[in-house]
Design an enzyme around this catalytic site. Structure first.
Site, PDB file in Angstrom:
ATOM      1  N   THR A 139       0.828  -1.201   0.000  1.00 41.36           N
ATOM      2  CA  THR A 139       0.000   0.000   0.000  1.00 41.36           C
ATOM      3  C   THR A 139       0.865   1.255   0.000  1.00 41.36           C
ATOM      4  OG1 THR A 139      -0.116  -0.099   2.410  1.00 41.36           O
ATOM      5  CG2 THR A 139      -1.900  -1.127   1.199  1.00 41.36           C
ATOM      6  N   SER A 171       5.353   5.772  10.569  1.00 40.60           N
ATOM      7  CA  SER A 171       4.520   5.063   9.617  1.00 40.60           C
ATOM      8  C   SER A 171       4.513   5.870   8.333  1.00 40.60           C
ATOM      9  CB  SER A 171       3.101   4.928  10.146  1.00 40.60           C
ATOM     10  OG  SER A 171       2.495   6.203  10.184  1.00 40.60           O
ATOM     11  N   LYS A 172       3.888   5.275   7.336  1.00 40.05           N
ATOM     12  CA  LYS A 172       3.844   5.972   6.052  1.00 40.05           C
ATOM     13  C   LYS A 172       3.174   7.321   6.225  1.00 40.05           C
ATOM     14  CE  LYS A 172       3.543   1.520   4.226  1.00 40.05           C
ATOM     15  NZ  LYS A 172       2.670   0.451   3.809  1.00 40.05           N
ATOM     16  N   ARG A 173       2.215   7.337   7.159  1.00 41.60           N
ATOM     17  CA  ARG A 173       1.502   8.595   7.368  1.00 41.60           C
ATOM     18  C   ARG A 173       2.248   9.496   8.344  1.00 41.60           C
ATOM     19  NH1 ARG A 173      -3.335   5.231   8.584  1.00 41.60           N
ATOM     20  NH2 ARG A 173      -2.213   3.815   7.281  1.00 41.60           N
TER      21      ARG A 173
END
Length: 466
Positions: free
Chosen positions: A12, A240-242
């Site tokens: 993702t 995290s990616k966010r």
RNA sequence: GACCCCAUCGUCUAGUCAGGUCUAGGACGUCACCCUUUCAAGGUGAAAACACGGGUUCGAAUCCCGUUGGGGUCGCCA
């Protein structure tokens, strides 16, 4: 049984730093034990999974030089198998249909929060007569999890961790549309792939309890679990990616060497006494769960760069040239020539201690590819006053008479000149540097002269001489 | 909120499991000095930590309890 580990990212997004370390630890452990390291792409979330992300993850691993055995397993392709296992569970009475509506679930969640309970689902369809099923509602399949007692996990990193079963509700195994959930898929795949050790971030720790219950219901032996502490950002929160995590490609772009990245990541959460610089072969030999710490680590770019500068100094000159070639062409604003390559390869040794990243190396190496006539930066320009230009002319004169063009001979010659005109070496060396490189910063000036060679050096001096 | 985990210099960590050798070691970063043709690199040195409170013990960074702080998880996401 041979050790088999796996890295199981969901495609993702890019391969971020935490995922990279998880992959590294799994890979190291497999190599340490002479076992196998497999890759599984957890692409069952069709909405969020993309082929681009899969590609990015694969490329990230390749960049890190982490190789996997066999072809990657794509979890989505195993959906039928997962569903079949759910049916087995159903048939064996270890699972049941649940017809709750999203609204009911939301109510239960609110109620659970209110009461300070962790378990959300109240098990209302657990023992209910299927005849009571509402019309036209597709049910989910839930695990009939034990309601009393406790589930114990003997984690290789965390030690024994116990959770009361009443904290865990009956998890969904199969969605209303018949597709398997992550919790089921992981268990089935890890089992079918003969995974012996699951090494992953400790954000999965609570999942391990749920998965253990599935293993038990299936009468399968669970793998060993090793939940490693997460990597935190500078603010101390999970990366995290966010949240602040960059893809490994960002570090590659920033001029980090893969071996430096591996070494740094290895030391984030794992240690072997006071050792800091650890080669991959050494890491493979030493890596074990005992060295993994239990507390989270913060990512520190300065330390990464320090490790990187170490590996930069060890790196092969030709390889370094290849790695910075495209940046170099940008600095030159023209394609590189064979001569550029020769000079950079010859000069890079002297550049290495002056760079922490490949980016800095390329910037520093630019002095060897910028063609005549040179443009001078302001400081260099300032050095080239009338007196300096005059001396540079005299120096060019002397140098042209030199038979041999070697560092020690050049040094002797220039020092002799400084002495002859009665100035300190610096008074001569700095203008020389300016004239030759167009800047005020470079490796030792005699090394620079050696790299350029006699003809080019004298030509450059001629360009500025008065 | 509930459950689970964690807690040594600013950061990564050694030491903790098998308490004394720890007036707590290393690395990064910071600062100073040395070296020096610039900038680095290198060398030498310095400042810098056992979260707090109770126990247990002759003795605790190490064992136990509590407090505080931090983190993670609580989806028909993975």
């Amino acid at each position: 049984m041979t050790t088999t580990t796996r890295f199981a990212p969901s495609p993702t997004g890019f391969l971020h730093i935490g995922g990279a370390r998880t992959a590294l630890f799994n890979w190291l452990y497999a190599r340490h034990t002479g076992g196998r390291f497999l890759l599984r792409i957890e692409d069952t979330d069709r909405k969020r999974s993309t082929p681009e992300a899969t590609q990015a993850i694969l490329e990230g691993l390749e960049w890190l030089e982490i190789d996997w055995d066999d072809e990657p397993v794509y979890q989505f392709s195993r959906m039928d198998r997962h569903a079949a296992v759910a049916q087995e569970l159903l048939a064996a009475g270890h699972a049941y249909h649940c017809y709750c509506s999203p609204e009911e679930l939301a109510e239960m969640r609110d109620a659970a929060r209110q009461d300070g309970r962790t378990a959300l689902y109240d098990g209302r369809w657990r023992d209910r007569d299927p005849g009571e099923a509402p019309e036209g509602v597709a049910p989910v399949v839930r695990l009939k999890a034990p309601q009393t007692g406790e589930t114990v996990l003997d984690d290789k990193v965390q030690g024994a961790v116990t959770v009361a079963n009443d904290q865990l509700d009956d998890m969904v195994l199969l969605r209303a549309d018949g597709t398997p959930t992550y919790m089921l898929s992981v268990v089935v795949d890890d089992h079918d792939m003969d995974i012996t050790h699951v090494i992953r971030g400790d954000d999965h720790l609570t999942n391990a309890f749920r998965q253990t219950q599935i293993y038990k219901a299936l009468d399968w032996t669970p793998p060993e679990f090793a939940h490693i502490p997460l990597i935190h950002g500078q603010d101390g929160a999970k990366m995290s990616k966010r949240h602040g995590a960059l893809g490994v490609d960002a570090y590659s772009d920033a001029g980090i060497l893969p071996e430096a990245m591996r070494n740094y990541l290895l030391r984030l959460g794992w240690s072997h006494g006071d050792d800091e610089i650890i080669s991959t072969s050494q890491a493979t030999e030493w890596f074990d769960f005992g060295g993994i710490g239990k507390s989270p680590a913060r990512f520190d770019m300065a330390k990464l760069e320090s490790v990187n500068s170490h590996y930069l100094k060890e790196a092969d000159d030709e390889r370094l040239y290849e790695l910075i070639a495209s940046d170099l062409a940008t600095h030159k604003n023209a394609p590189l020539t064979k001569e550029d390559q020769t000079r950079v390869v010859a000069g890079v040794e002297g550049l290495k201690p002056r760079a922490k990243t490949l980016l800095e190396l390329a910037t520093a190496a630019a002095i060897y590819v910028r063609p005549r006539p040179l443009s001078f930066d302001p400081k260099a320009e300032g050095l080239l006053d009338e007196e300096a230009r005059h001396r540079l002319g005299e120096i060019a004169e002397r140098l042209s008479k030199l038979g041999e063009w070697q560092v020690d001979i050049l040094e002797k010659s220039i020092k002799a000149y400084a002495e002859d005109v009665g100035v300190k070496l610096g008074k001569v060396a700095q203008p020389l540097r300016a004239a030759l490189t167009g800047t005020t910063v470079s490796p030792g000036i005699f090394d620079v002269m050696a790299v350029f060679g006699k003809e080019e050096t004298i030509a450059r001096l001629g360009d500025v001489a008065a």
